[in-house]
Design a protein around this motif. Sequence first.
Motif, PDB file in Angstrom:
ATOM      1  N   GLY A 142     -62.075 -12.707 -39.434  1.00  0.00           N
ATOM      2  CA  GLY A 142     -63.395 -12.846 -38.849  1.00  0.00           C
ATOM      3  C   GLY A 142     -63.641 -14.175 -38.168  1.00  0.00           C
ATOM      4  O   GLY A 142     -64.728 -14.402 -37.622  1.00  0.00           O
ATOM      5  N   SER A 143     -62.622 -15.046 -38.169  1.00  0.00           N
ATOM      6  CA  SER A 143     -62.795 -16.366 -37.554  1.00  0.00           C
ATOM      7  C   SER A 143     -62.693 -16.314 -36.033  1.00  0.00           C
ATOM      8  O   SER A 143     -63.081 -17.253 -35.345  1.00  0.00           O
ATOM      9  N   GLY A 144     -62.145 -15.202 -35.523  1.00  0.00           N
ATOM     10  CA  GLY A 144     -61.916 -15.097 -34.086  1.00  0.00           C
ATOM     11  C   GLY A 144     -60.675 -15.817 -33.632  1.00  0.00           C
ATOM     12  O   GLY A 144     -60.370 -15.850 -32.436  1.00  0.00           O
ATOM     13  N   ARG A 145     -59.925 -16.389 -34.592  1.00  0.00           N
ATOM     14  CA  ARG A 145     -58.754 -17.200 -34.259  1.00  0.00           C
ATOM     15  C   ARG A 145     -57.504 -16.745 -35.000  1.00  0.00           C
ATOM     16  O   ARG A 145     -56.544 -17.496 -35.100  1.00  0.00           O
ATOM     17  N   LEU A 146     -57.517 -15.547 -35.541  1.00  0.00           N
ATOM     18  CA  LEU A 146     -56.392 -15.056 -36.341  1.00  0.00           C
ATOM     19  C   LEU A 146     -55.531 -14.108 -35.514  1.00  0.00           C
ATOM     20  O   LEU A 146     -55.988 -13.072 -35.044  1.00  0.00           O
ATOM     21  N   VAL A 147     -54.255 -14.473 -35.349  1.00  0.00           N
ATOM     22  CA  VAL A 147     -53.301 -13.657 -34.604  1.00  0.00           C
ATOM     23  C   VAL A 147     -52.255 -13.107 -35.567  1.00  0.00           C
ATOM     24  O   VAL A 147     -51.740 -13.837 -36.419  1.00  0.00           O
ATOM     25  N   ALA A 148     -51.949 -11.834 -35.446  1.00  0.00           N
ATOM     26  CA  ALA A 148     -50.871 -11.218 -36.215  1.00  0.00           C
ATOM     27  C   ALA A 148     -49.656 -11.073 -35.315  1.00  0.00           C
ATOM     28  O   ALA A 148     -49.723 -10.412 -34.276  1.00  0.00           O
ATOM     29  N   LEU A 149     -48.558 -11.715 -35.686  1.00  0.00           N
ATOM     30  CA  LEU A 149     -47.277 -11.544 -34.995  1.00  0.00           C
ATOM     31  C   LEU A 149     -46.447 -10.625 -35.883  1.00  0.00           C
ATOM     32  O   LEU A 149     -45.991 -11.022 -36.961  1.00  0.00           O
ATOM     33  N   THR A 150     -46.284  -9.383 -35.454  1.00  0.00           N
ATOM     34  CA  THR A 150     -45.697  -8.373 -36.324  1.00  0.00           C
ATOM     35  C   THR A 150     -44.912  -7.337 -35.528  1.00  0.00           C
ATOM     36  O   THR A 150     -45.169  -7.140 -34.332  1.00  0.00           O
ATOM     37  N   ASN A 151     -43.982  -6.696 -36.211  1.00  0.00           N
ATOM     38  CA  ASN A 151     -43.233  -5.602 -35.596  1.00  0.00           C
ATOM     39  C   ASN A 151     -43.913  -4.261 -35.854  1.00  0.00           C
ATOM     40  O   ASN A 151     -43.428  -3.230 -35.411  1.00  0.00           O
ATOM     41  N   SER A 152     -45.032  -4.308 -36.582  1.00  0.00           N
ATOM     42  CA  SER A 152     -45.756  -3.081 -36.958  1.00  0.00           C
ATOM     43  C   SER A 152     -47.221  -3.217 -36.552  1.00  0.00           C
ATOM     44  O   SER A 152     -48.072  -3.618 -37.354  1.00  0.00           O
ATOM     45  N   PRO A 153     -47.550  -2.885 -35.304  1.00  0.00           N
ATOM     46  CA  PRO A 153     -48.917  -3.062 -34.811  1.00  0.00           C
ATOM     47  C   PRO A 153     -49.964  -2.231 -35.531  1.00  0.00           C
ATOM     48  O   PRO A 153     -51.168  -2.474 -35.354  1.00  0.00           O
ATOM     49  N   ASP A 154     -49.535  -1.253 -36.336  1.00  0.00           N
ATOM     50  CA  ASP A 154     -50.490  -0.433 -37.080  1.00  0.00           C
ATOM     51  C   ASP A 154     -50.553  -0.834 -38.554  1.00  0.00           C
ATOM     52  O   ASP A 154     -51.066  -0.070 -39.386  1.00  0.00           O
ATOM     53  N   SER A 155     -50.058  -2.014 -38.896  1.00  0.00           N
ATOM     54  CA  SER A 155     -49.948  -2.453 -40.282  1.00  0.00           C
ATOM     55  C   SER A 155     -51.247  -3.067 -40.795  1.00  0.00           C
ATOM     56  O   SER A 155     -52.165  -3.373 -40.030  1.00  0.00           O
ATOM     57  N   PRO A 156     -51.333  -3.268 -42.122  1.00  0.00           N
ATOM     58  CA  PRO A 156     -52.513  -3.930 -42.682  1.00  0.00           C
ATOM     59  C   PRO A 156     -52.766  -5.317 -42.102  1.00  0.00           C
ATOM     60  O   PRO A 156     -53.916  -5.715 -41.915  1.00  0.00           O
ATOM     61  N   LEU A 157     -51.706  -6.067 -41.788  1.00  0.00           N
ATOM     62  CA  LEU A 157     -51.899  -7.391 -41.198  1.00  0.00           C
ATOM     63  C   LEU A 157     -52.566  -7.270 -39.837  1.00  0.00           C
ATOM     64  O   LEU A 157     -53.469  -8.049 -39.498  1.00  0.00           O
ATOM     65  N   ALA A 158     -52.126  -6.317 -39.046  1.00  0.00           N
ATOM     66  CA  ALA A 158     -52.731  -6.108 -37.732  1.00  0.00           C
ATOM     67  C   ALA A 158     -54.205  -5.741 -37.855  1.00  0.00           C
ATOM     68  O   ALA A 158     -55.025  -6.126 -37.018  1.00  0.00           O
ATOM     69  N   ASP A 159     -54.551  -5.025 -38.911  1.00  0.00           N
ATOM     70  CA  ASP A 159     -55.928  -4.572 -39.093  1.00  0.00           C
ATOM     71  C   ASP A 159     -56.909  -5.726 -39.292  1.00  0.00           C
ATOM     72  O   ASP A 159     -58.084  -5.608 -38.943  1.00  0.00           O
ATOM     73  N   VAL A 160     -56.446  -6.833 -39.887  1.00  0.00           N
ATOM     74  CA  VAL A 160     -57.366  -7.937 -40.173  1.00  0.00           C
ATOM     75  C   VAL A 160     -57.365  -8.988 -39.064  1.00  0.00           C
ATOM     76  O   VAL A 160     -58.166  -9.929 -39.095  1.00  0.00           O
ATOM     77  N   ALA A 161     -56.467  -8.837 -38.079  1.00  0.00           N
ATOM     78  CA  ALA A 161     -56.306  -9.863 -37.049  1.00  0.00           C
ATOM     79  C   ALA A 161     -57.263  -9.671 -35.883  1.00  0.00           C
ATOM     80  O   ALA A 161     -57.731  -8.563 -35.601  1.00  0.00           O
ATOM     81  N   ASP A 162     -57.551 -10.760 -35.191  1.00  0.00           N
ATOM     82  CA  ASP A 162     -58.354 -10.705 -33.968  1.00  0.00           C
ATOM     83  C   ASP A 162     -57.489 -10.355 -32.762  1.00  0.00           C
ATOM     84  O   ASP A 162     -57.997  -9.836 -31.769  1.00  0.00           O
ATOM     85  N   LEU A 163     -56.207 -10.682 -32.836  1.00  0.00           N
ATOM     86  CA  LEU A 163     -55.263 -10.403 -31.758  1.00  0.00           C
ATOM     87  C   LEU A 163     -53.931 -10.034 -32.385  1.00  0.00           C
ATOM     88  O   LEU A 163     -53.503 -10.679 -33.345  1.00  0.00           O
ATOM     89  N   VAL A 164     -53.287  -8.999 -31.855  1.00  0.00           N
ATOM     90  CA  VAL A 164     -51.983  -8.555 -32.360  1.00  0.00           C
ATOM     91  C   VAL A 164     -50.945  -8.763 -31.272  1.00  0.00           C
ATOM     92  O   VAL A 164     -51.121  -8.309 -30.140  1.00  0.00           O
ATOM     93  N   VAL A 165     -49.852  -9.470 -31.627  1.00  0.00           N
ATOM     94  CA  VAL A 165     -48.734  -9.673 -30.713  1.00  0.00           C
ATOM     95  C   VAL A 165     -47.524  -8.946 -31.295  1.00  0.00           C
ATOM     96  O   VAL A 165     -46.976  -9.372 -32.319  1.00  0.00           O
ATOM     97  N   PRO A 166     -47.107  -7.841 -30.705  1.00  0.00           N
ATOM     98  CA  PRO A 166     -45.968  -7.072 -31.240  1.00  0.00           C
ATOM     99  C   PRO A 166     -44.638  -7.789 -30.996  1.00  0.00           C
ATOM    100  O   PRO A 166     -44.440  -8.413 -29.950  1.00  0.00           O
TER     101      PRO A 166
END
Length: 318
Positions: free
Chosen positions: A105-129
């Motif tokens: 919710g900070s607006g500054r959280l990026v998830a760098l992941t190989n699974s764009p549909d994962s729980p980490l991606a769900d909480v991120a503001d931006l997802v980088v596959p």
Amino acid sequence: MDPRLFLADLEAKPASLRRLASTLTGDVWRGLREPVERVLLLGMGSSRYAAEMAALRLRAAGVDAVAEYASAANSYPAGPRTLVVAISATGNSQETLDAATRYQGSGRLVALTNSPDSPLADVADLVVPMHAGTEEGGVACRTFQHTLLLLLDLVDRLTGAPRDGAGLARRAADATEDLLARRDEWLPRASDLLDGPHGLYALAPVERLSSAWQSALMVREGPRRPADGCETGDWSHVDVYLTKTLDYRALLFPGSRYDPPALDWLSARGATVLAVGAEVAGAAAVIRYPGDDDPGVRLLTETLVAELVAARWWAASI
């Protein structure tokens, strides 16, 4: 986990890198909120290894950056100019998820992941596959390589350096392809030289320390043998002692200005040294490949030697 599938994952590296190169012709970090004054990289295992290399480069450019164990109880607080990059190939690493929720919710959280549909991606503001494909062998090898490349691209973006991610990915693909194509020439010898009764010890300069850490991890994770990685300068302070009592097998990634004192000790105590990427006097063998004079190519390619050795040992143990 399966050694045959792990080997297939390694053999797929060049094609995977070339696919990532086509992605890097655009801005994969598009949507990043700016300005950025502080960068917090969160991860565990090989994700953190890659993050350490990016944080070092950011600090050298004057950016306040740290690579943190995601398991740390506390780290930087969320802030309006603090970029948080949570790294997890699966997007399910519990420690990384727990750490990421502190910044949700900070607006500054990026998830760098190989699974764009994962729980980490769900909480991120931006997802980088990561675009590494499925690693059927169950070992993070392509995802480690892709994480490095994407984080190097982030470094360039934040520091205003020329963006060469696509070109670097292609050069690394060429180097990786060469090592794979010629493996019958060097792999049996490398496997024999590193096959000692007391494990494998990898040394690398701090700028490429992830290569030593990842190499040791591959030997522990696949064939389940003792292995450790050490920074070359620090080696003379913390690991040199083992050369006096063990049949010491060193995998050396040259390039540190502190190579000479480490090599003096290794030679004096009869250790076996396999060097990768540059000629080293006194080494039992040296493995070269195209582009090994390019620090970026080295960073992305040299771990393949230990990965293929690990795959060979792993298959032989079953």
